[in-house]
Design an enzyme around this catalytic site. Structure first.
Site, short mmCIF file in Angstrom:
data_model
loop_
_atom_site.label_atom_id
_atom_site.label_comp_id
_atom_site.label_asym_id
_atom_site.label_seq_id
_atom_site.Cartn_x
_atom_site.Cartn_y
_atom_site.Cartn_z
CG ASN A 187 53.37 37.02 40.45
OD1 ASN A 187 52.14 37.02 40.47
ND2 ASN A 187 54.10 37.95 41.04
N1 CTP Z 1 56.93 37.12 48.54
C1 CTP Z 1 56.40 36.19 49.43
N2 CTP Z 1 55.04 35.97 49.47
C2 CTP Z 1 54.22 36.68 48.67
C3 CTP Z 1 54.74 37.65 47.77
C4 CTP Z 1 56.11 37.83 47.73
O1 CTP Z 1 57.15 35.55 50.16
N3 CTP Z 1 52.89 36.45 48.72
C5 CTP Z 1 58.39 37.34 48.54
C6 CTP Z 1 59.07 37.04 47.22
O2 CTP Z 1 59.48 35.68 47.16
C7 CTP Z 1 60.28 37.98 47.25
C8 CTP Z 1 59.77 39.17 48.06
O3 CTP Z 1 58.63 38.71 48.78
O4 CTP Z 1 61.37 37.42 47.94
C9 CTP Z 1 59.38 40.36 47.23
O5 CTP Z 1 58.50 39.96 46.21
P1 CTP Z 1 57.96 41.04 45.17
O6 CTP Z 1 56.96 40.40 44.27
O7 CTP Z 1 59.12 41.77 44.55
O8 CTP Z 1 57.25 42.12 46.13
P2 CTP Z 1 55.83 42.12 46.82
O9 CTP Z 1 56.06 42.31 48.28
O10 CTP Z 1 55.02 40.96 46.41
O11 CTP Z 1 55.18 43.48 46.29
P3 CTP Z 1 54.85 43.85 44.74
O12 CTP Z 1 54.72 42.60 43.94
O13 CTP Z 1 53.59 44.64 44.81
O14 CTP Z 1 56.02 44.72 44.28
CA CA Z 2 54.72 40.34 44.21
#
Ligand code: CTP
Ligand code: CA
Length: 227
Positions: free
Chosen positions: A34
């Site tokens: 990412n």
């Molecule tokens: N996060 C995590 N573990 C993962 C993915 C995300 O702990 N496997 C945490 C990130 O560090 C952040 C929060 O969840 O604090 C939100 O991450 P984000 O990427 O914005 O959202 P996601 O829940 O991963 O959903 P999406 O990417 O589909 O928007």
């Molecule tokens: Ca994510």
């Protein structure tokens, strides 16, 4: 809050911060990841240390030097990051998940480099990684939990969903497509969403100042909370 005489208002606090991306191997030379420079998480680690906290920084691969005075724990994959955070979770009283954890990893990574002529990769089987913040949200006892949300549309709606789904106290909502808030930028514009529904919109600021504002806001969250 000056650089020379910072307030030591984080003295006695034990803060676990994640930063940077994770990398999930396709083969020994290729990975999926990412997007993240790590700057926001490193700024938080530096700010918390300056304000007197004990800081553990669990970081995926970045181009940044390890901040001085913090316990630095480099990791590569989402699973390594998960283990590093879980092993220090009970030690901490505050966890800030600024990392851009890879959402998927190749289901069958190759031990050997795939030669593009003989084994061109045209499709990849992916498996979702564990959601670390979600897991911490389920296991929390007295920790204050802070998450980030990286969005390109419907910022507040998506961020509110994450705030509740992951059981966090505070969510830093980040429009990663906005001017000045882009990846790798030294500035950021965020909205701080609290579990009680309050939303605080910050102006465009250097990431170090955003870090201090986030730390200011966390201090208003009661520590020994119910579950
Ligand atoms: N996060 C995590 N573990 C993962 C993915 C995300 O702990 N496997 C945490 C990130 O560090 C952040 C929060 O969840 O604090 C939100 O991450 P984000 O990427 O914005 O959202 P996601 O829940 O991963 O959903 P999406 O990417 O589909 O928007
Ligand atoms: Ca994510």
């Amino acid at each position: 809050q000056t650089a020379l005489f910072p307030r030591k208002d984080w003295s006695g606090r034990r803060v676990l911060i994640s930063a940077g991306p994770t990398q999930e191997a396709i083969d020994p030379v290729r990975f999926i990841s990412n997007r993240s420079s790590g700057k926001m998480g490193y700024a938080l680690a530096e700010a918390a240390r300056m304000r007197g906290a004990e800081v553990v920084l669990v970081s995926g691969p970045t181009a940044l030097p390890a901040p001085t005075g913090v316990d630095y724990c480099p990791v590569t994959t989402a699973e390594e990051m998960r283990k590093a955070l879980l092993s220090r979770f009970t030690w901490s009283d505050t966890v800030i998940m600024a990392a851009a954890v890879a959402d998927f990893r190749p289901a069958h990574p190759s031990q050997h480099k795939l030669k593009k002529r003989h084994h061109p990769i045209t499709q990849l089987d992916l498996t979702p990684t564990d959601d670390i913040l979600q897991e911490l949200g389920e296991r929390r006892t007295t920790q204050v939990l802070v998450g980030f949300a990286a969005e390109t549309e419907d910022l507040l709606a998506h961020a509110r969903e994450k705030l509740h789904a992951k059981h966090v106290d505070l969510l830093v909502a980040n429009d990663v497509s906005a001017a000045g808030s882009g990846f790798g930028s030294d500035t950021n514009r965020v909205v701080l969403l609290a579990a009680d529904g309050e939303a605080e919109e910050l102006p465009l600021l250097p990431k170090r100042d955003v870090a201090d504002r986030i730390l200011d806001r966390i201090l208003t969250v009661p520590t020994a909370r119910r579950t």
